[in-house]
Design a protein around this motif. Structure first.
Motif, mmCIF file in Angstrom:
data_model
loop_
_atom_site.group_PDB
_atom_site.id
_atom_site.type_symbol
_atom_site.label_atom_id
_atom_site.label_comp_id
_atom_site.label_asym_id
_atom_site.label_seq_id
_atom_site.Cartn_x
_atom_site.Cartn_y
_atom_site.Cartn_z
ATOM 1 N N UNK A 73 0.837 -1.204 0.000
ATOM 2 C CA UNK A 73 0.000 0.000 0.000
ATOM 3 C C UNK A 73 0.868 1.249 0.000
ATOM 4 N N UNK A 74 1.910 1.257 0.826
ATOM 5 C CA UNK A 74 2.789 2.423 0.888
ATOM 6 C C UNK A 74 3.506 2.621 -0.443
ATOM 7 N N UNK A 75 4.003 1.514 -1.020
ATOM 8 C CA UNK A 75 4.712 1.611 -2.294
ATOM 9 C C UNK A 75 3.800 2.162 -3.380
ATOM 10 N N UNK A 76 2.543 1.716 -3.412
ATOM 11 C CA UNK A 76 1.628 2.191 -4.452
ATOM 12 C C UNK A 76 1.280 3.655 -4.243
ATOM 13 N N UNK A 77 1.186 4.108 -2.993
ATOM 14 C CA UNK A 77 0.844 5.522 -2.759
ATOM 15 C C UNK A 77 2.037 6.423 -3.103
#
Length: 81
Positions: A73-77
């Motif tokens: 999730x962090x990588x995609x954001x």
């Protein structure tokens, strides 16, 4: 009761500084610090730990998978910025 413990040099220097400022002995300073630490701990640590573990009991995946999902999730954001 007497006991022997190893204290890193820098930490011992800080203890000695506190002791001098308060006009206490090194032993009294360490006893007071230990007393404060012990008093700050919950009486029933195991019960506190059990509650903390129970707070996550509804999650049906293991910790590693949970961590990987969060990181994804962090990588995609970050990629979206």
């Amino acid at each position: 009761m007497r006991t022997i413990i190893d204290i890193p040099d820098e930490q011992l220097r800080r203890v000695d500084t506190i002791a001098r400022r308060r006009n206490w002995s090194r032993a009294a300073t360490v006893r007071k610090a230990l007393e404060q630490f012990v008093e700050s701990q919950p009486d029933d640590f195991d019960a506190v730990l059990d509650k903390a573990i129970a707070a996550w009991s509804h999650i049906e995946i293991d910790g590693l998978e949970w961590q990987q999902r969060l990181r994804a999730e962090w990588d995609s954001s970050v990629s979206a910025e």
